[in-house]
Write a protein that holds these residues in place. Structure first.
Motif, mmCIF file in Angstrom:
data_model
loop_
_atom_site.group_PDB
_atom_site.id
_atom_site.type_symbol
_atom_site.label_atom_id
_atom_site.label_comp_id
_atom_site.label_asym_id
_atom_site.label_seq_id
_atom_site.Cartn_x
_atom_site.Cartn_y
_atom_site.Cartn_z
ATOM 1 N N ASP A 71 0.848 -1.202 0.000
ATOM 2 C CA ASP A 71 0.000 0.000 0.000
ATOM 3 C C ASP A 71 0.881 1.249 0.000
ATOM 4 O OD1 ASP A 71 -1.936 1.913 0.257
ATOM 5 O OD2 ASP A 71 -2.532 1.372 2.294
ATOM 6 N N MET A 72 1.027 1.891 -1.149
ATOM 7 C CA MET A 72 1.859 3.081 -1.226
ATOM 8 C C MET A 72 1.206 4.289 -0.555
ATOM 9 S SD MET A 72 4.884 2.778 -2.228
ATOM 10 C CE MET A 72 5.247 4.518 -2.362
ATOM 11 N N ALA A 73 -0.071 4.172 -0.153
ATOM 12 C CA ALA A 73 -0.689 5.245 0.624
ATOM 13 C C ALA A 73 -0.211 5.218 2.068
ATOM 14 C CB ALA A 73 -2.214 5.126 0.573
ATOM 15 N N ASN A 74 0.429 4.145 2.471
ATOM 16 C CA ASN A 74 0.947 4.012 3.830
ATOM 17 C C ASN A 74 2.367 4.579 3.875
ATOM 18 O OD1 ASN A 74 1.942 3.185 6.334
ATOM 19 N ND2 ASN A 74 0.940 1.199 6.242
ATOM 20 N N PRO A 75 2.602 5.630 4.671
ATOM 21 C CA PRO A 75 3.942 6.227 4.725
ATOM 22 C C PRO A 75 5.035 5.239 5.120
ATOM 23 C CG PRO A 75 2.334 7.677 5.745
ATOM 24 C CD PRO A 75 1.623 6.382 5.490
ATOM 25 N N PHE A 76 4.686 4.159 5.806
ATOM 26 C CA PHE A 76 5.679 3.142 6.133
ATOM 27 C C PHE A 76 6.351 2.621 4.869
ATOM 28 C CE2 PHE A 76 6.365 -1.501 6.265
ATOM 29 C CZ PHE A 76 7.428 -1.556 7.157
ATOM 30 N N PHE A 77 5.563 2.334 3.840
ATOM 31 C CA PHE A 77 6.140 1.799 2.611
ATOM 32 C C PHE A 77 6.862 2.874 1.811
ATOM 33 C CE2 PHE A 77 2.914 -1.545 3.414
ATOM 34 C CZ PHE A 77 3.788 -2.629 3.439
ATOM 35 N N CYS A 98 5.926 -0.261 -7.363
ATOM 36 C CA CYS A 98 4.560 -0.623 -7.747
ATOM 37 C C CYS A 98 3.758 -0.984 -6.505
ATOM 38 C CB CYS A 98 4.559 -1.803 -8.719
ATOM 39 S SG CYS A 98 5.425 -1.468 -10.273
ATOM 40 N N ASN A 99 2.434 -0.829 -6.623
ATOM 41 C CA ASN A 99 1.541 -0.989 -5.484
ATOM 42 C C ASN A 99 0.542 -2.113 -5.770
ATOM 43 O OD1 ASN A 99 -0.075 -0.543 -3.222
ATOM 44 N ND2 ASN A 99 -1.189 1.145 -4.185
ATOM 45 N N SER A 100 0.596 -3.180 -4.980
ATOM 46 C CA SER A 100 -0.349 -4.281 -5.178
ATOM 47 C C SER A 100 -1.725 -3.976 -4.593
ATOM 48 C CB SER A 100 0.180 -5.571 -4.544
ATOM 49 O OG SER A 100 0.138 -5.490 -3.119
ATOM 50 N N ALA A 101 -1.815 -2.917 -3.768
ATOM 51 C CA ALA A 101 -3.076 -2.538 -3.114
ATOM 52 C C ALA A 101 -3.661 -3.711 -2.323
ATOM 53 C CB ALA A 101 -4.085 -2.027 -4.136
ATOM 54 N N LEU A 223 -5.803 -2.124 6.066
ATOM 55 C CA LEU A 223 -4.897 -1.454 6.999
ATOM 56 C C LEU A 223 -4.838 0.037 6.676
ATOM 57 C CD1 LEU A 223 -2.134 -4.191 6.920
ATOM 58 C CD2 LEU A 223 -3.193 -3.376 9.035
ATOM 59 N N ASP A 224 -5.975 0.714 6.747
ATOM 60 C CA ASP A 224 -6.004 2.128 6.404
ATOM 61 C C ASP A 224 -6.878 2.912 7.388
ATOM 62 O OD1 ASP A 224 -8.622 1.501 5.623
ATOM 63 O OD2 ASP A 224 -8.132 1.477 3.493
ATOM 64 N N VAL A 225 -6.894 4.227 7.225
ATOM 65 C CA VAL A 225 -7.589 5.094 8.176
ATOM 66 C C VAL A 225 -9.095 4.838 8.167
ATOM 67 C CG1 VAL A 225 -8.118 7.496 8.758
ATOM 68 C CG2 VAL A 225 -5.799 6.876 8.067
ATOM 69 N N GLY A 269 -7.395 9.961 28.371
ATOM 70 C CA GLY A 269 -8.114 9.980 29.638
ATOM 71 C C GLY A 269 -9.032 8.792 29.845
ATOM 72 N N GLU A 270 -9.765 8.405 28.787
ATOM 73 C CA GLU A 270 -10.667 7.264 28.896
ATOM 74 C C GLU A 270 -10.154 6.018 28.175
ATOM 75 O OE1 GLU A 270 -15.027 8.422 28.541
ATOM 76 O OE2 GLU A 270 -14.035 10.226 27.739
ATOM 77 N N VAL A 271 -9.433 6.224 27.084
ATOM 78 C CA VAL A 271 -8.907 5.091 26.311
ATOM 79 C C VAL A 271 -7.469 5.388 25.906
ATOM 80 C CG1 VAL A 271 -9.125 3.701 24.214
ATOM 81 C CG2 VAL A 271 -11.191 4.501 25.405
ATOM 82 N N ALA A 272 -6.566 4.485 26.244
ATOM 83 C CA ALA A 272 -5.177 4.577 25.798
ATOM 84 C C ALA A 272 -5.068 3.915 24.428
ATOM 85 C CB ALA A 272 -4.248 3.883 26.789
ATOM 86 N N LEU A 273 -4.214 4.470 23.561
ATOM 87 C CA LEU A 273 -4.151 4.012 22.182
ATOM 88 C C LEU A 273 -2.698 3.845 21.738
ATOM 89 C CD1 LEU A 273 -5.745 3.441 19.541
ATOM 90 C CD2 LEU A 273 -5.613 5.897 19.058
ATOM 91 N N VAL A 274 -2.387 2.676 21.171
ATOM 92 C CA VAL A 274 -1.042 2.377 20.665
ATOM 93 C C VAL A 274 -1.142 1.981 19.199
ATOM 94 C CG1 VAL A 274 1.032 0.952 20.907
ATOM 95 C CG2 VAL A 274 -0.307 1.565 22.941
ATOM 96 N N GLY A 275 -0.269 2.530 18.369
ATOM 97 C CA GLY A 275 -0.182 2.160 16.964
ATOM 98 C C GLY A 275 1.051 1.339 16.669
ATOM 99 N N TYR A 276 1.344 1.198 15.388
ATOM 100 C CA TYR A 276 2.492 0.390 14.969
ATOM 101 C C TYR A 276 3.033 0.960 13.660
ATOM 102 C CZ TYR A 276 5.171 -4.018 15.134
ATOM 103 O OH TYR A 276 6.172 -4.966 15.264
ATOM 104 N N ASP A 277 4.324 1.122 13.580
ATOM 105 C CA ASP A 277 5.124 1.618 12.440
ATOM 106 C C ASP A 277 5.847 2.912 12.789
ATOM 107 O OD1 ASP A 277 4.373 -0.466 10.767
ATOM 108 O OD2 ASP A 277 2.807 0.692 9.739
ATOM 109 N N ASP A 278 5.204 3.780 13.595
ATOM 110 C CA ASP A 278 5.729 5.109 13.911
ATOM 111 C C ASP A 278 5.990 5.915 12.650
ATOM 112 O OD1 ASP A 278 6.398 7.129 15.719
ATOM 113 O OD2 ASP A 278 8.544 6.717 15.516
ATOM 114 N N ILE A 279 4.948 6.061 11.825
ATOM 115 C CA ILE A 279 5.038 6.933 10.664
ATOM 116 C C ILE A 279 5.088 8.382 11.131
ATOM 117 C CG2 ILE A 279 3.846 5.269 9.182
ATOM 118 C CD1 ILE A 279 1.306 6.951 9.516
ATOM 119 N N GLU A 280 5.418 9.280 10.234
ATOM 120 C CA GLU A 280 5.568 10.689 10.599
ATOM 121 C C GLU A 280 4.280 11.261 11.185
ATOM 122 O OE1 GLU A 280 6.944 14.937 8.516
ATOM 123 O OE2 GLU A 280 6.944 13.058 7.374
ATOM 124 N N PHE A 281 3.134 10.840 10.658
ATOM 125 C CA PHE A 281 1.854 11.368 11.129
ATOM 126 C C PHE A 281 1.552 10.969 12.567
ATOM 127 C CE2 PHE A 281 0.597 10.971 6.447
ATOM 128 C CZ PHE A 281 1.019 12.260 6.176
#
Length: 342
Positions: A71-77, A98-101, A223-225, A269-281
C-alpha cells in the motif's frame, strides 16, 4: 504522437554509419572530435534517446530493481522505498515502485510485468499469503527478496521486523500503565504481520497471568484510516468500554482516534491508544500517538543491498540470509497517564 527517433535517423542526418553513432554514445574516445561533435549536435536536435531496455536485454542484465509493496498510501512503505532507492542509487541502479493494493490479483499482474521486462530483481511484500504468485514467478529465474516478511523457505533472502516482540512491547507498556485488558484492531488476519502482532500482545498478557479473554479482537477489512474509523465505531459498541487499544498499524490507530474524538471519548483519559510503524503522522496527530517503531528505511535499504549482492559481481559467493530487525516502542501522549476505569 510522432514516431520515436532511432539511431538510424541520427546516422542518416549526421551522414555517418550506425556504428559511428554507437561509438559516439558508448565509446566517444574512438571517434574523431569533429565527427563526434557533428553527431552530438544531431542527437540534441532530434532529441534521440537510446533504447536502454533493449541494450540491457542484449547485455543480459537490467539496471532496474522492482519494489512491490502492499500500500503506497501508507507512509511506512514510502520510507521502505526511500531506503531501497538510496541503496540502488549508490550502486548505479534505479527502482521501479509498484503498489499491489493488498490484492493478490494485482500482485500477479505486476510480477508478470516484471518478468516481461526482465528486471534485475524484485523486492516484495507479498499480498498473496499462499505464496502461489511467487512460486510461479520463480521459473523466470529473477531473484527476489521478501520485505517486511520472513521468507518461508531457505531459497531466498528476507528482511523483516520481529513483530511478535513488537506486539509484546505494546502489551507490556499498556500493562505497565495499569490496563488489564485491551482491544486489538488488526487488518486482514491472513497477513502474517497481523498474526504476529496479536501473538505478541497475547504473550505479554500471559506473562502477567491475564486470561485470553482479556484481549478482544476486531479485524478490519484493510490497513487504512477508513478501516480504523469503522473499527473505532465497533469498539464504541463494546460494553463495558475497553480502556486500551492496540492497532496493527498507525493508519488504523489514526482512524480509531478519529472515531473516539467524534464520540467525545478522551484519549488518553478514557482510552489509551497504541499504533504500529511510527510513521511521521503518528507524532503529528491531534494526540501524539504512542507507536511501535519499525526501522522502515533501514529495512528497504538492507533488502536492496541483499538483492544487489545476489545479482551483481558478488553473486557467485552470495548466501541467502534472513535478517530480522528489532522494533522499538516510542511513548507519546496517547498512552501517557491514562486512567483505566475513569
Amino acid at each position: 504522437m510522432g514516431r520515436m527517433v532511432g539511431i538510424k535517423d541520427v546516422a542518416r542526418q549526421a551522414g555517418v554509419s550506425v556504428g559511428t553513432v554507437s561509438n559516439v554514445i558508448n565509446r566517444p574516445e574512438m571517434v574523431a572530435e569533429a565527427t563526434r561533435d557533428r553527431v552530438q549536435a544531431v542527437i540534441e536536435r532530434l532529441g534521440y534517446v537510446r533504447q536502454e531496455s533493449a541494450r540491457q536485454l542484449r547485455a543480459g542484465r537490467s539496471r532496474i530493481i522492482s519494489l512491490l509493496v502492499l500500500d503506497m498510501a501508507n507512509p511506512f512503505f514510502v520510507d521502505v522505498a526511500s531506503g531501497a532507492e538510496r541503496a540502488a542509487r549508490e550502486a548505479g541502479l534505479g527502482v521501479m515502485v509498484c503498489n499491489s493494493a493488498q490484492s493478490p490479483e494485482e500482485e500477479a499482474d505486476y510480477l508478470g510485468l516484471f518478468a516481461e521486462h526482465r528486471v534485475r530483481g524484485v523486492l516484495v511484500t507479498p499480498a498473496d499469503v499462499t505464496g502461489a504468485n511467487l512460486e510461479g514467478f520463480r521459473r523466470h529465474d529473477i531473484p527476489f527478496v521478501f520485505v517486511d516478511r520472513e521468507v518461508p523457505s531457505a531459497d531466498g533472502c528476507s528482511v523483516s521486523v520481529d513483530d511478535i516482540e513488537g506486539g509484546a512491547l505494546a502489551g507490556r507498556h499498556l500493562i505497565a500503565q495499569g490496563h488489564r485488558s485491551a482491544v486489538y484492531v488488526s487488518g486482514p488476519m491472513l497477513l502474517p504481520q497481523c498474526q504476529d502482532r496479536r501473538t505478541g500482545l497475547r504473550g505479554a498478557f500471559a506473562e502477567e497471568g491475564l486470561p485470553e479473554e482479556a484481549m478482544v479482537h476486531i479485524e478490519a477489512e484493510r490497513l487504512d484510516v477508513a478501516s480504523g474509523r469503522d473499527a473505532g465505531a465497533r469498539l464504541l459498541g463494546i460494553s463495558p468500554r475497553p480502556t486500551a487499544v492496540f492497532c496493527a498499524n498507525d493508519l488504523l490507530a489514526l482512524g480509531v482516534l478519529q472515531a473516539l474524538f467524534a464520540a467525545g471519548v478522551s484519549v488518553p483519559g478514557e482510552v489509551a491508544l497504541v499504533g504500529y510503524d511510527d510513521i511521521e503522522f503518528a507524532a503529528a496527530a491531534a494526540v501524539p500517538l504512542t507507536s511501535v517503531r519499525q526501522p522502515a528505511f533501514r529495512m528497504g535499504r538492507t533488502a536492496a543491498e541483499l538483492l544487489i549482492e545476489e545479482t551483481g559481481d558478488e553473486a557467485a559467493t552470495h548466501q541467502h540470509r534472513r535478517i530480522v530487525l528489532q522494533p522499538e516502542l516510542v511513548v507519546r501522549d496517547s498512552t501517557f497517564a491514562s486512567r483505566p476505569g475513569a
